[in-house]
Design an enzyme around this catalytic site. Sequence first.
Site, short mmCIF file in Angstrom:
data_model
loop_
_atom_site.label_atom_id
_atom_site.label_comp_id
_atom_site.label_asym_id
_atom_site.label_seq_id
_atom_site.Cartn_x
_atom_site.Cartn_y
_atom_site.Cartn_z
N SER A 2 31.51 38.22 33.97
CA SER A 2 31.46 38.69 32.59
C SER A 2 30.15 38.23 31.96
O SER A 2 29.61 37.18 32.33
CB SER A 2 32.64 38.14 31.79
OG SER A 2 32.47 38.32 30.40
N TYR A 26 38.01 31.39 28.92
CA TYR A 26 37.69 32.64 29.63
C TYR A 26 36.24 32.61 30.11
O TYR A 26 35.96 32.88 31.29
CB TYR A 26 37.92 33.83 28.70
CG TYR A 26 37.53 35.15 29.31
CD1 TYR A 26 38.40 35.82 30.17
CD2 TYR A 26 36.29 35.75 29.03
CE1 TYR A 26 38.04 37.03 30.75
CE2 TYR A 26 35.93 36.95 29.60
CZ TYR A 26 36.80 37.59 30.46
OH TYR A 26 36.44 38.79 31.03
#
Length: 250
Positions: free
Chosen positions: A142, A156
């Site tokens: 990501s 995350y």
Amino acid sequence: MSIRKRILITGASSGLGEQMARDFAAKGRDLALCARRTDRLDRLREELLAAHPGIKVSVRALDVNDHARVFEVFQAFRDDLGGLDRVVVNAGVGKGQPIGTGGFEANVQTAQTNFVAALAQCEAALEIFRLQQAGHLVVVSSMSAVRGMPRTMTTYAASKAGIAALAEGIRADLIGTPIKVSTVLPGYIASELSSRSAKMPLTVSTEKGVRAMVKAIEAERAQAKVPGWPWIPLGFVIRHVPLRFVAKMG
């Protein structure tokens, strides 16, 4: 570069994984698709075979946090398709709470799914690739991995940074071999995962975002920020601005 015909995608029942399956099927690839929700996988299989009757599509239930089952399913897919040319480690979750606010259970689930389960998938894929002496491992990280992120993004982002480092270490270990390793860092791409939070600026459609991901995967780049615009220049900015500016993100 030889065509990677037989592709395994985890987390394929929705979002980016589901769209990647559609895009690779359109290219004539045979697919091994797994996720927890087999009803959605079965519908996707029917859709893909109807649209592309010349391909093979194998589906299996898999919770990637069941690590022993990861190895079993990957090996079964290898047998189904007569080998695996590419494995896309895509399954993940986006839960999270600011550290120290009582959200440990959500944070640890995110860390376990996005990092430990990804490690299991990499191990299972590389066992197959080492035996074959060929293969392409793709790890979906990501853009949040380029910097520590605040609030609900903290765990995350850390988990995605962890798998990016994991992929780079595997790549270093395999230099000079026929096995390739790619890390894909998507920016804001619409998906079921992202739909649970407020829409972020610069979000692109699932179709446009995944098209860029598939192009990068097919090019077998070591690392790819996608879509390239604006995430290549933004990634540089995010990595180097003072942390007080990063604190306003997430």
